[in-house]
Design an enzyme around this catalytic site. Structure first.
Site, PDB file in Angstrom:
ATOM      1  N   GLU A  80       0.565   9.381   0.908  1.00 54.31           N
ATOM      2  CA  GLU A  80       0.731   8.061   1.523  1.00 54.31           C
ATOM      3  C   GLU A  80       2.186   7.647   1.500  1.00 54.31           C
ATOM      4  O   GLU A  80       3.028   8.276   0.854  1.00 54.31           O
ATOM      5  CB  GLU A  80      -0.133   7.015   0.829  1.00 54.31           C
ATOM      6  CG  GLU A  80       0.134   6.796  -0.648  1.00 54.31           C
ATOM      7  CD  GLU A  80      -0.812   5.748  -1.243  1.00 54.31           C
ATOM      8  OE1 GLU A  80      -0.431   4.580  -1.269  1.00 54.31           O
ATOM      9  OE2 GLU A  80      -1.907   6.123  -1.687  1.00 54.31           O
ATOM     10  N   ARG A 134     -12.517  -3.351  -5.676  1.00 52.04           N
ATOM     11  CA  ARG A 134     -11.410  -2.473  -6.032  1.00 52.04           C
ATOM     12  C   ARG A 134     -10.792  -2.891  -7.368  1.00 52.04           C
ATOM     13  O   ARG A 134     -10.420  -2.043  -8.190  1.00 52.04           O
ATOM     14  CB  ARG A 134     -10.354  -2.464  -4.931  1.00 52.04           C
ATOM     15  CG  ARG A 134      -9.168  -1.585  -5.275  1.00 52.04           C
ATOM     16  CD  ARG A 134      -8.346  -1.212  -4.077  1.00 52.04           C
ATOM     17  NE  ARG A 134      -7.839  -2.366  -3.374  1.00 52.04           N
ATOM     18  CZ  ARG A 134      -7.117  -2.272  -2.238  1.00 52.04           C
ATOM     19  NH1 ARG A 134      -6.870  -1.085  -1.721  1.00 52.04           N
ATOM     20  NH2 ARG A 134      -6.674  -3.346  -1.642  1.00 52.04           N
ATOM     21  N   LYS A 152      -5.098   0.387  -8.370  1.00 49.44           N
ATOM     22  CA  LYS A 152      -3.920  -0.462  -8.213  1.00 49.44           C
ATOM     23  C   LYS A 152      -3.398  -0.877  -9.583  1.00 49.44           C
ATOM     24  O   LYS A 152      -3.566  -2.003 -10.017  1.00 49.44           O
ATOM     25  CB  LYS A 152      -4.258  -1.664  -7.361  1.00 49.44           C
ATOM     26  CG  LYS A 152      -4.595  -1.279  -5.941  1.00 49.44           C
ATOM     27  CD  LYS A 152      -4.618  -2.461  -5.017  1.00 49.44           C
ATOM     28  CE  LYS A 152      -3.243  -3.020  -4.764  1.00 49.44           C
ATOM     29  NZ  LYS A 152      -2.363  -2.074  -4.037  1.00 49.44           N
TER      30      LYS A 152
END
Length: 445
Positions: free
Chosen positions: A327, A189, A291
């Site tokens: 989310e 990620r 992120k």
């Protein structure tokens, strides 16, 4: 208070500035899923005589340190000593530990060999990319960590300039073996996010070995079985000086850790969410799916308003139609209706959570149907169970949803039957209480 024996080869000032401090060169670890006892370790030494206090003020934070020596032996005293803190009351906040890991990269895109250094402040130029244009990627999420700001940027503050997800290390029931959970997923990620942000990134092997080294160097800070875990934060940031809008000329990869207590110390506490339809967390084509820096700062306004009204957090909708779930501030969301689990699909505006991915896989191994698709607010309000997933909480039941002044409650103040089963299966695997048939855990012996 702990006291640290100063090695004859070190002077006291070296404990105050890691950039000029004693460092331990990272030894090469095996890339298998088991780290043998013969691997390098850090053994802690304490002395009640000929000592100087290692407590000092660092950006307003009182720190303690302990002396360490590098060892390649498989001694029976291999860091079995635990830090002298109240393990029953460590909470879910920061406890500063002994070592951090640092590795740098310049314009050639190749990261140098990393080093373990004493945990402490780092120095960056005021024109560093991380401070001016938000070139930061990291790999753990916990909003409780960033609290302090000093002119000489504290590590915690640098993490607040980016976003962070989560990794954990657990001490197994034997008290010696340590488990990591799917570190290759975090490494992957980070690499995906770095590509989106025009940043070089460590290889998956470099990432995982750095995490292993940092965990072992801070092994005494891993809570006893059942008392919590060691929270791990790898960071990737543009530390090279840059004035114009451009990628930084230098990047720093850094890993630090902190012990944290169990999230539900006093028993499960369902969260109460409010659906936000004015503020938005991410937009199509943006960076909501990686992120990177702005994803969490963008939620603080709505989150602050919600908490002032007594809600636990905010559930965000898509910014186009304002009817599809995305989310929570730092968690993925799931609904259950007639034993079918549904969660918003990953399509660029939602972070691909590793706990989310794991819960989906666990659910399918339990014979449950899982759908990744657009989920509407109306479906949310009609659900039998609702829960969130994230590194810190693993699985958190949702007790109520409020949408346009309509409040819907779920369950009886605890987990629903499906979410409880998923939570139990996943946490048992993470802690080594059940057999790892998924091959997800990495054992550090």
């Amino acid at each position: 208070m702990e006291r640290a024996t100063i090695s004859p080869s070190l002077n006291q000032n070296q404990f105050l500035c890691p950039s000029r401090a004693f460092t331990t060169r990272l030894h090469s670890f095996s890339s298998t899923r088991n780290l043998s006892p013969s691997s390098s370790s850090i053994k802690l030494q304490h002395s009640s005589s000929s000592s100087v206090s290692s407590s000092f003020i660092n950006g307003g934070i009182s720190l303690t340190r302990c002396n360490a020596v590098l060892s390649n032996s498989s001694s029976s005293t291999d860091m079995t000593e635990l830090a002298d803190i109240d393990w029953d009351n460590i909470g879910f906040g920061l406890k500063q530990t002994d070592y951090m890991y640092v590795m740098k990269c310049d314009l050639d895109g190749e990261f140098s060999n990393g080093e373990l250094q004493r945990f402490g402040n780092i120095e960056v130029s005021p024109s560093a990319g991380v401070l001016n244009y938000g070139q930061v990627m990291d790999s753990i999420v916990c909003k409780d960590f960033s609290r302090f700001l000093t002119l000489k940027r504290n590590l915690l503050v640098l993490s607040d300039f980016g976003l962070f997800e989560g990794m954990k290390a657990y001490r197994k029931q034997d008290g010696k073996n340590i488990l990591l959970f799917r570190p290759e997923e975090n490494a992957t990620r980070m690499r995906n996010g770095a590509e989106r942000m025009c940043m070089p990134a460590p290889t998956i092997e470099q990432f995982v070995e750095a995490v292993k080294a940092t965990v072992l160097a801070n092994k005494r800070w891993i809570p006893p079985p059942g008392k919590g875990s060691l929270y791990i934060r790898p960071l990737l940031m543009g530390t090279g000086a840059v004035l114009g809008l451009a990628p930084a000329p230098e990047y720093t990869f850094l890993v630090y850790v902190s012990p944290v207590g169990n999230y539900f110390k006093e028993g499960v506490a369902p969260i109460n969410l409010i659906v936000e339809n004015e503020f938005h967390r991410a937009t199509p084509g943006g960076t909501g799916g990686v992120k990177t820096i702005g994803n969490y700062a963008a939620v603080l306004k709505a989150q602050s308003i919600a908490k002032a009204k007594g809600y636990s957090d905010v559930l965000y909708l898509d910014c186009v139609y304002k009817r599809f779930l995305e989310e929570v501030s730092s968690c993925n969301i799931f609904i259950i209706k007639d034993n079918v689990i549904s969660t918003p699909e990953i399509k660029g505006t939602i972070l691909p959570g590793i706990t989310r991915k794991s819960i989906i896989d666990v659910a399918r191994t339990q014979g449950l149907q899982v759908e990744e698709r657009n989920v509407t607010v109306d479906e949310l309000l009609e659900a039998d169970e609702v829960f969130c997933t994230g590194t810190a909480v693993v699985v958190s039941p949702v007790g109520s949803i409020t949408y346009k002044d309509k409040r819907v409650s779920y369950g009886e103040g605890s987990f629903g039957p499906v979410s409880e089963k998923l939570y139990t299966v996943l946490t048992s695997l993470q802690m080594g209480l059940s057999e790892d048939n998924m091959n997800w855990t990495v054992n550090l012996s």
